[in-house]
Scaffold this active site. Structure first.
Site, short mmCIF file in Angstrom:
data_model
loop_
_atom_site.label_atom_id
_atom_site.label_comp_id
_atom_site.label_asym_id
_atom_site.label_seq_id
_atom_site.Cartn_x
_atom_site.Cartn_y
_atom_site.Cartn_z
N HIS A 60 0.85 -1.11 0.01
CA HIS A 60 -0.22 -0.02 0.25
C HIS A 60 0.90 1.26 0.24
CE1 HIS A 60 -3.52 -2.36 1.34
NE2 HIS A 60 -2.58 -3.25 1.75
N ARG A 62 0.13 4.41 -0.40
CA ARG A 62 -0.61 5.60 0.06
C ARG A 62 -0.44 6.55 -0.92
NH1 ARG A 62 -2.89 1.97 3.30
NH2 ARG A 62 -1.89 1.42 5.22
N ASN A 93 -6.79 0.26 -2.27
CA ASN A 93 -7.57 0.92 -0.99
C ASN A 93 -7.17 2.52 -0.76
OD1 ASN A 93 -5.60 -0.04 -0.06
ND2 ASN A 93 -6.51 -0.54 2.10
N HIS A 223 -2.77 -12.52 1.90
CA HIS A 223 -2.15 -12.83 3.57
C HIS A 223 -2.84 -13.66 4.70
CE1 HIS A 223 -5.42 -9.91 3.95
NE2 HIS A 223 -4.90 -8.80 3.36
N ASP A 286 2.66 -6.90 2.47
CA ASP A 286 1.50 -6.20 2.85
C ASP A 286 1.83 -4.92 3.56
OD1 ASP A 286 -1.23 -5.27 3.37
OD2 ASP A 286 -1.68 -6.78 4.62
N HIS A 290 1.42 3.14 8.66
CA HIS A 290 0.62 4.24 9.37
C HIS A 290 1.50 4.96 10.31
CE1 HIS A 290 -3.25 2.30 8.25
NE2 HIS A 290 -2.54 1.23 8.53
O1 DOR Z 1 -4.00 -4.56 8.16
C1 DOR Z 1 -4.21 -4.06 7.17
N1 DOR Z 1 -3.90 -2.92 6.69
N2 DOR Z 1 -4.83 -4.84 6.37
C2 DOR Z 1 -5.57 -4.47 5.31
O2 DOR Z 1 -6.07 -5.56 4.56
C3 DOR Z 1 -5.49 -3.17 4.94
C4 DOR Z 1 -4.25 -2.49 5.59
C5 DOR Z 1 -4.13 -1.00 5.34
O3 DOR Z 1 -4.37 -0.50 4.00
O4 DOR Z 1 -3.70 -0.28 6.19
ZN ZN Z 2 -3.22 -5.06 2.02
#
Ligand code: DOR
Ligand code: ZN
Length: 424
Positions: A60, A62, A93, A223, A286, A290
């Site tokens: 991700h 971001r 996402n 995952h 994955d 954050h």
């Molecule tokens: O822990 C997670 N964070 N699982 C996910 O499926 C999405 C991801 C996120 O985008 O932060």
């Molecule tokens: Zn993910």
């Protein structure tokens, strides 16, 4: 006269044990064996291990207006490169999710100007997504599809999912699926989090989806976190480093730095997952960064997700050096299988292959957030050991050396729908 190589990597020990010179020209491997001279640049890899760059099919990145404080294409791919990953596949996402042609094009533009390595971008699977449009624009695959809700991902209902699957089957596209069984309840600490999203629930959800998937499209589970899920899977899937190297016990009970979906399990479940090692087709990170502030607040409110693209190969290579698994099995899981599943050409030690390589020393190092490149600024692996690359090439260019990441080799890996629609 044959043209001179642009780059030669000399004395590289490659998987299988041979020590070779690798000649590279115009981004591709030209020759593997004793090097011919006259290259613009020569690297001496004496005493080092040279591996193909890894393909991390679940990150991700971001970015965008709303999430660049967590990570950007630049910081996320610098992190990838410094960890020996030369291709990343971004998940849709984002805010807003990647559901249509225009946001997809904008995402490609953002990645093209920011990425330090190769990248693919997946399209979202939501009731309102323009799947055919995304496929034509170049989506590499679809998903992660939220069959269960997670951070920045609303769950799709079963009827909508069925419609989407049918459409993706018609496109001959790959769908990747986030599959969990989520129960209601207070989510106050890591143990509760793992109970509300249990390993057995995940396995049951996988089994249920397998019935839906039997008619296609090509599919891949994201995952999987328990050996029961691994046994239940009817198609390809990935396992994450955090489920192999971390467990709840390593964190204070309510420390959200260990909060991720699917959750970290107990030490016992972690060990059981290792016992399924040979059955695991793919390992992906994955990478879900954050900020430290977000992870330092109340457990219940904190977003789930861990940074991990930079530590994935280093942790796995450390496990290889420790005799825990074979180098060949790791390369299958982080290079060859992801490439085959995504239908992209993997780097390899054969003429014509993309020249994406990472050169590793014999000694592991202590993992420390201080040396990592993600904007997250923290790592759940602090103090553990990893084997980090010294030099990385991508597309025949040196993109990482002496701790410096160099821009210029980012290249978009388009999905097959792009080629079809643009070659008509
Ligand atoms: O822990 C997670 N964070 N699982 C996910 O499926 C999405 C991801 C996120 O985008 O932060
Ligand atoms: Zn993910």
């Amino acid at each position: 006269m044959p043209s001179a190589p642009d780059l030669i990597i000399r004395n590289a020990r490659i998987p299988g044990g041979r020590v070779v010179d690798i000649s590279i020209h115009e981004g591709r491997v030209k020759h593997v064996g004793a090097g011919v001279g006259g290259a613009e640049r020569t690297i001496d890899a004496q005493g080092h291990l040279c591996l193909p760059g890894a393909i991390d099919m679940h990150v991700h990145m971001r970015g965008g207006a709303r999430q660049s404080y967590k990570e950007t294409w630049a910081t996320g791919t610098m992190s990838a490169v410094a960890g020996g990953v030369t291709t990343v596949v971004d998940q849709p996402n984002t805010i807003p999710p990647l559901t249509g042609r225009e946001p997809f094009r904008e995402r490609v533009a953002e990645a093209t100007s920011g990425s330090y390595c190769r990248f693919g971008i997946n399209g979202a699977v939501t009731p309102d997504a323009d799947l055919a449009g995304l496929w034509e624009e170049g989506a590499l695959a679809f998903g992660e599809t939220f069959a269960a809700p997670s951070s920045y991902g609303e769950a799709i209902g079963e009827d909508d999912l069925k419609i989407c699957l049918e459409q993706l089957r018609g496109l001959d596209a790959l769908v990747t699926i986030h599959c969990e069984d989520v129960r209601d309840g207070r989510d106050l600490n890591l143990a509760m989090h793992s109970e509300l999203r249990s390993g057995t629930g995940e396995a049951a959800a996988v089994q249920k989806l397998c019935a839906l998937l039997s008619a296609g499209p090509r599919s891949h589970f994201c995952h999987l976190s328990s050996d029961a899920s691994v046994r239940a899977a009817c198609t390809s899937f990935e396992v994450m480093p955090h489920h192999l190297f971390l467990s709840q016990e390593l964190f204070a009970a309510d420390d959200a730095h260990g909060k991720v979906n699917p959750p970290l399990r107990t030490e016992q479940e972690r060990k059981a997952l290792w016992s399924a090692w040979e059955k695991i087709p793919v390992i992906a990170s994955d990478h879900a960064p954050h900020s430290d502030a977000e992870k330092s607040g109340l457990f219940e409110a904190a977003p789930a997700g861990l940074p991990g693209v930079e530590t994935m190969v280093p942790l796995l290579l450390r496990a290889v050096y420790a005799g825990r698994c074979s180098l060949a099995s790791v390369l299958q899981k982080v290079v060859m299988r992801p490439a085959a599943i995504l239908r992209i050409t993997p780097p390899a030690f054969t003429p014509g292959a993309p020249a994406d390589f990472a050169i590793y020393p014999k000694e592991p190092e202590k993992i420390s957030a201080e040396h990592l490149h993600s904007r997250a600024g923290w790592t759940p692996y602090e103090g553990m050991e990893g084997v980090f690359p010294r030099i990385v090439t991508c597309n025949g260019m040196v993109i990482y050396e002496q701790g410096q990441v160099m821009f210029g080799a980012g290249e978009w890996a388009r999905g097959q729908g792009y080629k079809r629609s643009h070659e008509k």
